[in-house]
Design an enzyme around this catalytic site. Structure first.
Site, PDB file in Angstrom:
ATOM      1  N   HIS A 363       2.830  -0.644  10.128  1.00 34.32           N
ATOM      2  CA  HIS A 363       1.792   0.386  10.162  1.00 34.32           C
ATOM      3  C   HIS A 363       0.447  -0.013  10.616  1.00 34.32           C
ATOM      4  CE1 HIS A 363       3.855   3.516   7.803  1.00 34.32           C
ATOM      5  NE2 HIS A 363       4.404   2.510   7.063  1.00 34.32           N
ATOM      6  N   LYS A 554     -10.639  10.735   5.041  1.00 36.27           N
ATOM      7  CA  LYS A 554      -9.566   9.582   5.240  1.00 36.27           C
ATOM      8  C   LYS A 554     -10.066   8.146   4.341  1.00 36.27           C
ATOM      9  CE  LYS A 554      -9.366  10.465   9.534  1.00 36.27           C
ATOM     10  NZ  LYS A 554      -7.924  10.372   9.707  1.00 36.27           N
ATOM     11  N   ARG A 555      -9.260   7.202   4.471  1.00 32.75           N
ATOM     12  CA  ARG A 555      -9.639   5.927   3.856  1.00 32.75           C
ATOM     13  C   ARG A 555     -11.130   5.422   4.675  1.00 32.75           C
ATOM     14  NH1 ARG A 555      -7.675   0.857   5.343  1.00 32.75           N
ATOM     15  NH2 ARG A 555      -6.127   1.830   6.591  1.00 32.75           N
ATOM     16  N   LYS A 560     -11.901   3.790  11.684  1.00 34.73           N
ATOM     17  CA  LYS A 560     -11.608   5.285  11.552  1.00 34.73           C
ATOM     18  C   LYS A 560     -12.864   5.721  11.992  1.00 34.73           C
ATOM     19  CE  LYS A 560      -8.093   4.913   8.124  1.00 34.73           C
ATOM     20  NZ  LYS A 560      -6.891   5.416   8.862  1.00 34.73           N
ATOM     21  N   THR A 662      -1.455  10.637   9.450  1.00 35.85           N
ATOM     22  CA  THR A 662      -0.915  11.997   9.227  1.00 35.85           C
ATOM     23  C   THR A 662      -1.819  13.189   8.628  1.00 35.85           C
ATOM     24  OG1 THR A 662      -0.590  11.052   6.971  1.00 35.85           O
ATOM     25  CG2 THR A 662       1.304  10.778   8.275  1.00 35.85           C
ATOM     26  N   LYS A 666      -1.557  17.271   9.111  1.00 34.67           N
ATOM     27  CA  LYS A 666      -1.725  18.092   8.125  1.00 34.67           C
ATOM     28  C   LYS A 666      -2.903  19.146   8.268  1.00 34.67           C
ATOM     29  CE  LYS A 666      -0.612  14.494   4.827  1.00 34.67           C
ATOM     30  NZ  LYS A 666      -1.368  13.405   4.148  1.00 34.67           N
TER      31      LYS A 666
END
Length: 826
Positions: A363, A554-555, A560, A662, A666
């Site tokens: 991952h 998100k985290r 990110k 993901t 969504k």
């Protein structure tokens, strides 16, 4: 005779009576004395009754058929609330709503009472939850294995803009979806030493001695398949001491010491991801990972024995493990330990059985995220496993050399043992060596695995590496969380899309239908209105429901790039301050994120975002044209409110660093347009929706790699040539948005300007800003935007977790679906 299993759903009146029954006999209350929490408990138990009947029938079927079964090992499962999902899956939603009305209660009010289980953190855990849903829906025999955390990750609040962590007491009111299984309790060994015993042949055999014993007690969470009789099991393990306390010590008055052993053991499942920046935290995290795999392996081999006795040659044909990232990699060593030490299987045979039974999902592309453990720590905790891993590594390297590999540097990279500096064991290498298949979670991710991260392994075993792009369950992430949109989709194409998401493609025929565009826009506005009410409650900020809802949830991690997002907000704010009368497309920026407690830079970024929000939201010059909302304690239930309301989905990771994502799936599934880099599954989303219906910007993965490896990247060059960027950086440096915290938050500026800007924020800034301007301009074309949103929804069929699980079953597990039939008379 086996007791009857009832699968026919009750009427509303029967279900009402079932609720009243549980109110009395589980809660000890009559309806007139019950509170909202009691209504929730009784309703959950009423639904659980249906799940238990179906699980018993599933178990009977598997005992008869004895199918191959997959065992999914994951350190986290981000389940979200289960009641609404279970009502949908069992077709009890309408019945439950009517039954609650008969009781004078509102189902939606009761649903809001359910807490989120504290069993996961981010995308890894949510993927695992989606996969369990799909496994049951597709009738695959499966178990999930995880930890039953007392406090999970943490509850998040903000104080003066800073993240503050609180214990997540999610179990305080009980968890009605779990069933404790003391009959399946298993022992787990820790510590001790290795003795060498003489064999009859005159040799020596290692024996693990003087270990300490803990016990794993399983709690089963039943996972309902959608409109099928199949119910899967998520088996969560709770750590229990061998004895409650030392009575002799207790009787002498040393009460604390008497329970010290119990406290050490039960700490194993206190929290998810204990801080690993201190020795005690590292030891606890390693102990958790071993505890999980030891419990899971023992449970699987015990079930195999009950069905097949000691016919170990059948094991890979009946049992398969999927390791969700490196956290369960010790399953390879534990399975070997069982076969060799407990079952007496010769090493070579044991290795073939183990490797044929294990598979590994990677991952991450970040080398520092590939787990390694100090040998000294592992020897202290699990000495026998260290010995086994050394032997696995010795034989593996001998085999590699026999294939003609002699380069010492390459052998060092391949070795499970890392010997430069402190000796450490590489969990990713162990998982790769011990698996039949290794899969990435997007096409780009798998290619980068092969060519960069573990290139040496891929050159030896090219057939071992395959791509399986992640997916999300449409039951939770469209049907449950967005009922308005689900209803109009069903009206257009029928209801079969919830089990066959490819059918969404039929919606593309309505992309130019103005009545459908109008419906979609009305639904989006209604969802935005609902979210605005919730965010005003949580953040005390009023959002304009006609503004562009720009969402990044998100985290919190530097790659990110929430930082890039907030820098854009600062730039827009500075444009307004320079010319308050300028035309600006109104925007509402919505963040949702938690930073790991020991992740200092992530916490600084949170402080910066909250500081910018405070300034922007209270500046009269802005006049509501920009709003920033950062609700605390982001979780699944909050995501279910944010995602249906999003117009623009921020998927802006540094190219080559996000494995898949993901959240991108969504949000697009719910009609949000994506702004993103060519990273992870964004590439496949772009190919599916078309270039005109997505906003792509920034460097490619190859361009990022070239700049990082050649040292050609110079952050100051961007500062000197882009005046808007320079103004943003100056504002961060001087602490314009954080007041007295400017010295602390200056670390954000320093990471960009003095420490190399590893995540290429400055390199992508201008491209990002220009693309955001293009998105804002497009948003003014309401019909064009609605058309693009419809085409996004229509293209999401491929990104179903059902499709992903079908690929796992075919390409990795060799799994066959087993229909759980309705018994006669039900």
């Amino acid at each position: 005779m086996l007791p009857a299993v009832h699968l026919k759903n009750p009427t509303a009146e029967e279900f009402r009576d079932r609720i009243i029954h549980y109110l009395r006999y589980a809660c000890g209350l009559e309806l007139r004395h019950a509170r909202a929490a009691d209504h929730l408990a009784a309703l959950e138990l009423a639904v659980r009754e249906t799940l238990i009947d179906r699980e018993i029938l599933s178990r009977r079927t598997y005992d008869e058929v004895q199918p191959k079964t997959v065992h999914y090992l994951s350190l986290e499962y981000l389940l979200g609330r289960l009641l609404h999902n279970n009502l949908i899956s069992t077709d009890l939603l309408v019945v439950a709503r009517e039954a609650m009305q008969l009781l004078g209660l509102n189902l939606d009010t009761v649903l809001e009472e359910e807490p989120d289980p504290g069993l996961g953190n981010g995308g890894l855990g949510r993927l695992a939850a989606c996969f369990l849903d799909s496994l049951a829906t597709l009738d695959y025999p499966a178990y999930g294995y995880g930890m039953r955390y007392d406090y999970g990750m943490f509850r998040q609040s903000f104080e003066d803009g800073w993240q503050v962590e609180h214990a997540d007491t999610w179990l305080q009111r009980g968890f009605r979806w779990e069933i404790r299984r003391d009959d399946l309790r298993v022992p787990v060994r820790f510590g001790g030493r290795i003795d060498w015993n003489r064999t009859e042949a005159g040799g020596h055999r290692p024996a693990w001695a003087d270990w300490r014993t803990a016990y794993g007690v399983p709690y089963d969470v039943l996972v309902a398949g959608f409109r099928t009789n199949t119910v899967g099991i998520l088996r969560l393990w709770d750590a229990q001491a061998a004895s409650e306390f030392d009575f002799h010590i207790f009787s002498k008055g040393n009460y604390v010491k008497a329970v010290a052993g119990r406290e050490r053991v039960e700490a194993l499942n206190r929290v998810l991801y204990p801080a690993d920046d201190v020795e005690a935290g590292r030891q606890l995290r390693l102990a958790q990972e071993y505890f999980l795999v030891a419990c899971a392996v023992r449970d699987v081999v015990d079930r195999f024995r009950r069905r097949h006795a000691e016919a170990w040659e059948l094991f890979p044909d009946k049992m398969v493990f999927q390791l969700n990232d490196t956290h369960p990699a010790l399953a390879v060593a534990e399975l070997m330990r069982f076969f060799v030490d407990d079952a007496g299987v010769p090493w070579a045979t044991a290795w073939e059985l183990t490797r044929a039974s294990c598979n590994y999902t990677n991952h991450t592309l970040l080398p520092e995220a590939l787990e390694t453990w100090p040998v000294t720590l592992m020897e202290k905790l699990i000495p026998r496993h260290v010995q086994i891993i050394y032997e696995i590594n010795r034989r593996f390297l001998e085999g590699v050399k026999a294939r003609g590999v002699s380069d010492p540097d390459r052998l060092r990279r391949l070795s499970i043992l890392q010997e430069d500096g402190e000796k450490r064991l590489r969990m990713a290498n162990l998982a790769i060596v011990g698996s039949t298949r290794v899969n990435g979670v997007a096409k780009l991710h798998t290619e980068l695995l092969r060519t960069r991260v573990v290139r040496d392994f891929a050159e030896i075993w090219p057939e071992r590496f395959i791509p399986i792009t992640n997916g999300v369950t449409p039951r939770r992430w469209l049907r449950a969380c967005n009922p308005r949109l689900s209803t109009v989709i069903t009206e257009r194409i029928g209801g079969g899309w919830a089990k066959d998401l490819d059918r969404l493609y039929e919606l593309s025929a309505f992309a130019d239908d103005e009545s459908f565009q109008d419906e979609l826009l009305e639904i989006k506005r209604a969802n935005k209105s609902d979210l605005a009410v919730e965010l005003e409650r949580l953040c005390d900020v009023a959002l304009d429901v006609d503004s562009l809802f720009d969402v990044q949830i998100k985290r919190l991690h530097e790659y990110k790039r929430q930082l890039l997002n907030v820098m854009h907000i600062i730039m827009l704010y500075q444009r307004i301050k320079a010319d308050p009368s300028s035309e600006v497309v109104p925007r509402s920026f919505i963040f949702g994120a938690k930073a790991a407690p020991s992740y200092h830079m992530a916490k600084l970024i949170i402080r910066l975002i909250n500081g910018v929000a405070d300034v922007v939201n209270n500046d009269s010059d802005v006049d509501g044209r920009l709003r920033v909302a950062f609700p605390p304690d982001y979780r699944v239930s909050l995501a279910e409110k944010i995602i249906p309301a999003a117009d623009l989905s921020e998927q802006i990771s540094t190219a080559g660093m996000e494995a898949s994502g993901t959240g991108n799936m969504k949000l697009a599934l719910n009609g949000a347009l994506t702004i993103g880099t060519l990273d992870g599954a964004n590439i496949e989303i772009k190919d599916a929706v078309g270039d005109d219906n997505i906003f792509i910007f920034g460097l490619t993965a190859d361009e990022v790699e070239e700049r990082l490896t050649t040292g050609s990247y110079k952050p100051w060059d961007f500062y000197r040539t882009d005046l808007e960027l320079a103004a943003v950086l100056d504002a961060i440096k001087t602490g314009e948005f954080v007041g007295r915290d400017r010295d602390a938050v200056r670390g954000v500026w320093s990471s960009l300007m003095e420490h190399g800007d590893r995540y290429m924020v400055l390199a992508d800034f201008r491209s990002y800003v220009d693309t955001q301007d293009r998105a804002a301009e497009f948003f003014k074309d309401r019909r064009g935007w609605a058309r693009a949103a419809i085409l996004n929804i229509a293209a999401m069929g491929y990104f179903s977790s059902d499709r992903a699980i079908l690929e796992y079953a075919d390409k990795i597990w060799g799994l066959v679906a087993v229909a759980v039939k309705t018994p006669e008379g039900s």
